[in-house]
Design an enzyme around this catalytic site. Structure first.
Site, PDB file in Angstrom:
ATOM      1  N   LEU A 332       1.837  -3.887   9.743  1.00 24.18           N
ATOM      2  CA  LEU A 332       1.030  -3.366   8.736  1.00 24.18           C
ATOM      3  C   LEU A 332       1.598  -2.410   7.758  1.00 24.18           C
ATOM      4  O   LEU A 332       2.682  -1.695   8.031  1.00 24.18           O
ATOM      5  CB  LEU A 332      -0.082  -2.745   9.343  1.00 24.18           C
ATOM      6  CG  LEU A 332      -1.170  -3.306  10.233  1.00 24.18           C
ATOM      7  CD1 LEU A 332      -2.292  -2.559  10.572  1.00 24.18           C
ATOM      8  CD2 LEU A 332      -1.563  -4.589   9.951  1.00 24.18           C
ATOM      9  N   CYS A 333       1.180  -2.378   6.473  1.00 28.64           N
ATOM     10  CA  CYS A 333       2.079  -1.603   5.393  1.00 28.64           C
ATOM     11  C   CYS A 333       1.501  -0.235   5.580  1.00 28.64           C
ATOM     12  O   CYS A 333       1.179   0.215   4.355  1.00 28.64           O
ATOM     13  CB  CYS A 333       1.507  -2.465   3.952  1.00 28.64           C
ATOM     14  SG  CYS A 333       3.041  -2.957   3.284  1.00 28.64           S
ATOM     15  N   THR A 334       1.585   0.516   6.329  1.00 25.56           N
ATOM     16  CA  THR A 334       1.350   1.733   6.465  1.00 25.56           C
ATOM     17  C   THR A 334       2.225   2.516   7.649  1.00 25.56           C
ATOM     18  O   THR A 334       2.441   1.802   8.798  1.00 25.56           O
ATOM     19  CB  THR A 334      -0.054   2.121   6.881  1.00 25.56           C
ATOM     20  OG1 THR A 334      -0.069   3.479   7.558  1.00 25.56           O
ATOM     21  CG2 THR A 334      -0.609   1.139   8.113  1.00 25.56           C
TER      22      THR A 334
END
Ligand SMILES: *Cc1c(COP(=O)(O)O)cnc(C)c1O
Length: 384
Positions: A332-334
């Site tokens: 995930l992009c976090t």
């Protein structure tokens, strides 16, 4: 590495070993005083196959929504209790029709349940969830002691129970739940003693014997280095003493404890495959095909204050020497999506499988599965 594990669609996935659950239930039954029932709080792991297997093993299923009630009924559960704030009329109606016990969370919920039962021409099974005037010490999640959305304040319980009895409801007793994820066995035993004493006091004020006193649970499991399992033998022994000396008005009451995490937390592993191995400014990152959208708790974002690593391993290099310090991240992009922060592991490359342990409770169903639109993890129950 088994043939199955080499197959690329085996990840991301949860595997739950029911043999471990069976051993834990046997250990608990051996420790508890005779006649104390064990209930499974299914929100810890609501996989239908898990709930079905539990129905055959324990004495009751605790549900917390109409959706869980439907799963429990489909699994063949007969002894069901339904706790949780904000029950909708349709949920109350389903529970009354099914003959489940509703653990009332407020006087206003009681009024709604009674009027729905009257409309249906049925006698509702109603227990009162008590907001005690004490909390479970050292509990990861305190659920008693002050103002709470859960339960009826202890001092207001006798009046409510008298009203239930007067209207002809089938009053089932008390539900007293004081906390969760406690690892202090002495504090758990103290809380159980206080709970039995409170049930006796409330029963005296009502002037009637509660058919069942649900003592809650709160048993924790060790997730992190240095934590120890709770001592169920000691807890059982102390509960035995408490029950022997209980108020005479509770002489014919039955007792039960309700557990989620302690029963299923240790039976599960989460498997995710390394998709990329990259280096950034001297640190190694193993980027996997899973992440916090499946196993939020391991990322430290589910009710923890300080992030610590869950036990983690390279599943296909199990028992190999530690060779390097890496961070295992999800896809995930976090920056929150970190399954292992600076952990010592054998070398892992693209295609290798990472195992995160202690994934049997509050994993798949307690994670934001829709976040970023990746596929859900597969869930497999074995050794049923
Ligand atoms: C969540 C819940 C449980 C289970 O708690 P665990 O910490 O998983 O054992 C038990 N009873 C009630 C009322 C709950 O809401």
């Amino acid at each position: 590495m088994t043939a199955a594990m080499e197959h690329s669609d085996v990840t991301p996935s949860f595997f739950y070993d029911f043999g471990i659950v069976r051993e834990k239930v046997a250990m608990l039954r051996g420790a508890l005083p005779a006649g104390v029932g064990i209930h499974y709080a299914m929100k810890a792991n609501p996989l239908p196959a898990m709930v079905s297997a539990m129905v055959a093993l324990v004495d009751g299923i605790d549900v917390a929504s109409g959706g869980e009630l439907a799963v429990a009924l489909k699994a063949g559960a007969v002894h069901i209790s339904f706790a949780g704030p904000g029950k909708r009329d349709a949920e109350l109606e389903s529970a009354i029709r099914a003959g489940s016990t509703i653990n009332l969370e407020s006087e206003t919920e009681a009024t709604r349940a009674l009027s729905i039962a009257e409309r249906l021409g049925m006698t509702p099974r109603l227990a009162v969830r008590v907001n005690p005037d004490f909390a479970l010490k050292g509990s990861g999640m305190k659920m008693g002691g002050g103002a709470a959305p859960f339960g009826v304040d202890a001092e207001r319980v006798p009046a409510l129970v008298k009203r239930l009895i007067a209207t002809g409801a089938d009053w089932r007793g008390f539900h007293i739940f004081a906390g969760s994820q406690a690892l202090d066995s002495g504090a758990i035993a103290d809380t159980q003693a206080a709970t039995v004493a409170l049930a006796g006091k409330l029963a005296q004020e009502v002037g009637a014997t509660p058919p069942l006193v649900n003592l809650g649970g709160g048993f924790g499991i060790p997730y992190f280095a240095g934590e120890q399992p709770i001592d169920v033998a000691m807890i059982g022994e102390r509960l035995g003493g408490v029950l022997e000396n209980r108020d005479s008005i509770l002489k014919d009451s039955k007792f039960a404890i309700e557990l989620g995490r302690w029963l299923v937390g240790e039976c599960g592993i989460y498997l995710t495959r390394v998709v990329d191995r990259k280096e950034s400014r001297g640190e190694i990152f193993l980027v996997t095909d899973g992440g916090l959208h499946h196993q939020l708790a391991a990322s430290g974002n589910f009710g923890t204050v300080v992030r610590r690593n869950y036990p983690i391993a390279v599943a296909n290099r199990f028992g190999f020497d530690v060779e390097e310090t890496v961070s295992v991240v999800g896809c995930l992009c976090t920056p929150l999506d970190r399954l292992g922060d600076q952990v010592g592991l054998p070398r892992a490359d693209v295609g290798d499988v990472i195992a995160v342990f202690m994934a049997g409770a509050y994993g798949a169903s307690a994670s934001p599965a829709s976040f970023l639109g990746h596929s859900p993890a597969r869930e497999v129950l074995t050794k049923v």
